[in-house]
Write an enzyme that holds these catalytic residues in place. Structure first.
Site, mmCIF file in Angstrom:
data_model
loop_
_atom_site.group_PDB
_atom_site.id
_atom_site.type_symbol
_atom_site.label_atom_id
_atom_site.label_comp_id
_atom_site.label_asym_id
_atom_site.label_seq_id
_atom_site.Cartn_x
_atom_site.Cartn_y
_atom_site.Cartn_z
ATOM 1 N N ARG A 167 1.801 -10.749 7.319
ATOM 2 C CA ARG A 167 1.552 -9.572 6.476
ATOM 3 C C ARG A 167 2.584 -8.471 6.710
ATOM 4 N NH1 ARG A 167 -3.695 -9.784 8.965
ATOM 5 N NH2 ARG A 167 -3.202 -7.737 9.833
ATOM 6 N N ARG B 28 -10.764 -0.336 14.795
ATOM 7 C CA ARG B 28 -10.692 0.366 13.512
ATOM 8 C C ARG B 28 -11.802 -0.178 12.619
ATOM 9 N NH1 ARG B 28 -4.890 0.814 10.539
ATOM 10 N NH2 ARG B 28 -5.256 -1.380 10.067
ATOM 11 N N HIS C 213 -5.900 -7.280 13.158
ATOM 12 C CA HIS C 213 -4.718 -6.415 13.071
ATOM 13 C C HIS C 213 -4.214 -6.085 14.474
ATOM 14 C CE1 HIS C 213 -1.905 -3.884 11.010
ATOM 15 N NE2 HIS C 213 -2.296 -2.791 11.629
ATOM 16 N N TYR D 50 14.781 30.626 6.289
ATOM 17 C CA TYR D 50 13.570 31.335 6.727
ATOM 18 C C TYR D 50 13.542 31.537 8.236
ATOM 19 C CZ TYR D 50 11.410 30.529 2.138
ATOM 20 O OH TYR D 50 11.111 30.534 0.808
ATOM 21 N N LYS E 244 0.839 -1.204 0.000
ATOM 22 C CA LYS E 244 0.000 0.000 0.000
ATOM 23 C C LYS E 244 0.876 1.258 0.000
ATOM 24 C CE LYS E 244 -0.320 -0.302 5.047
ATOM 25 N NZ LYS E 244 -1.173 -0.731 6.166
ATOM 26 N N CYS F 110 13.536 24.272 3.601
ATOM 27 C CA CYS F 110 12.633 25.021 2.719
ATOM 28 C C CYS F 110 11.833 24.042 1.855
ATOM 29 C CB CYS F 110 13.428 25.947 1.803
ATOM 30 S SG CYS F 110 14.648 26.967 2.645
ATOM 31 N N MET F 111 11.019 24.577 0.976
ATOM 32 C CA MET F 111 10.208 23.702 0.131
ATOM 33 C C MET F 111 11.086 22.859 -0.801
ATOM 34 S SD MET F 111 7.157 24.633 -2.541
ATOM 35 C CE MET F 111 6.144 25.538 -1.391
ATOM 36 N N ASP F 112 12.181 23.453 -1.288
ATOM 37 C CA ASP F 112 12.958 22.783 -2.326
ATOM 38 C C ASP F 112 14.437 22.619 -1.992
ATOM 39 O OD1 ASP F 112 10.549 23.277 -3.990
ATOM 40 O OD2 ASP F 112 11.269 25.344 -3.868
#
Ligand code: PLP
Length: 379
Positions: free
Chosen positions: A222, A137, A166, A266, A39, A313-315
């Site tokens: 699993r 769940r 589970h 930042y 998954k 930072c973002m990048d």
């Protein structure tokens, strides 16, 4: 998928032979068939390439969370049984049947929905019953599983392939919860005997169960994260010798001297106490590299660990290399080995205050995956 230039400095390297090595190790350790959990893009390593390799290596079963993931696998030519682990959403049930996906049935109501869809399509559904033994769940509570099992056994429109539960606390080797869950599960499964019906395949062990509670193996295990060579948490015992199947690298794209007291990134949250050398690495939270690693994470350069300084930072982010040298294009290891040094996904998670799962699954499509091994030519 975004456009990926061949020269992209940042990449995730997936060693398929390690995944199949881990599959063999887990299978030998558990002594039962394996449902490999793929998954969430195979925990970030790549759904289709990983599943295809596992199929070639003879994995008995695959597990995904959502039907979309199973359909993507069928479209890619994967033919092994695929169980969708998540709770079903009634409007999607027909899709499971059309694509030959095994259905998790977690209540008598859901059983009726699956029967209705099967009848409408004239096609029997292959089903695993879900019993709740302590996770709260999905699933029928173990103590009311009797009528649920009877309804499933009596159904003309379903083939019962399994019954499962589970584990909620198996990452903790000292938790008493796992034994209690196993006891409830076995008691629920005993109902098949009481009504004279054959017991379908029973499974409950996730990675933590495999590592710490051998008695949870039952008829199938699993593993998810363990298959990729990562432990579920920092307190886990490395009782099964798996090896990390993924690493992540980038390269230096900028070098400079930062003078004492000049803040970096930042918010200016960090500044060096003395003049220092700082390099910039082109990956950030926009790639899923955790911003929580700001001034907390570490990377490897020239086989040594150095700290991330200032905010991620973002990048991009910055690394303090002190009085050492570095050049543009030098390799930076974010997860993996370099020289004698090693930085595991578990270490990154701990530095970020996350669990290893989050770190792996968070790495997004902006980072190209490169596959090695698995009988592929080159890389
Ligand atoms: C995700 C999942 C697993 C695998 O969990 P790991 O801890 O990664 O081994 C097993 N079973 C179910 C039902 C799951 O949702």
């Amino acid at each position: 998928m975004g456009l990926h230039l061949a020269e992209r400095p940042t990449r995730i390297l997936v060693d398929l032979d390690r995944i199949s090595g881990n599959l063999r190790t887990i299978r030998a350790h558990a002594g039962v068939p394996v449902m490999a959990i793929v998954k969430a893009n195979a925990y970030g390593l790549g759904l289709v390439p990983v599943a295809r390799h596992l199929q070639e290596q003879g994995v008995e079963h695959l597990g995904v969370a959502f039907p979309e993931e199973g359909i993507a696998l069928r479209r890619a030519g994967i033919t092994v049984p695929i169980l969708v682990l998540g709770g079903i959403y009634a409007p999607q049930v027909a899709q499971y049947l059309r694509h030959d996906l095994e259905v998790t049935v977690s209540s008598v109501d859901k059983l009726r929905q699956v029967e209705a869809a099967a009848q409408a399509l004239g096609k029997r559904a292959t089903v695993h019953l879900k019993v709740d033994t302590g996770m709260q769940r999905i699933g029928v509570h173990a103590w009311s599983a009797g009528p649920f099992i009877e309804a499933a056994v009596a159904s003309r429109w379903i083939d019962l392939a399994g019954i499962y539960s589970h584990l909620a606390c198996s990452d903790d080797p000292d938790s008493p919860v796992t034994a209690l869950q196993l006891e409830r599960f076995e008691e629920a499964c005993a109902h098949f005997g009481r009504i004279g019906a054959p017991v379908p395949r029973r499974h409950i062990a996730n990675s933590g169960g495999i590592l710490h509670f051998p008695e949870t193996r039952l008829d199938m295990v699993r593993p998810g994260i363990l298959l990729y060579g990562v432990l579920p948490g920092v307190d886990c015992r490395p009782s099964v010798p798996v090896e990390p199947a993924m690493s992540m690298v980038s390269r230096v794209v900028y070098f400079k001297v930062v003078e004492r007291g000049h803040p970096v990134s930042y918010g200016g949250t960090w500044a060096p106490a003395a003049d220092t050398r700082v390099v910039t690495v082109p990956i950030g939270y926009g790639d899923g590299y955790p911003r929580a690693l700001s001034s907390r994470g570490r990377v490897l350069l020239h086989g040594r660990e150095y700290p991330i300084v200032g905010r991620v930072c973002m990048d991009q982010f910055m690394v303090d290399i002190g009085r050492d040298s570095a050049w543009n294009e030098d390799e930076v290891v974010l997860i993996g080995r370099q020289g004698g040094a090693r930085l595991r996904a578990e270490d990154v998670a701990q530095a970020a205050g996350m669990i290893p799962y989050e770190v792996l699954v968070g790495l997004n499509d902006r980072i190209p995956r490169e596959y090695r091994g698995g009988g592929l030519a080159g890389s």
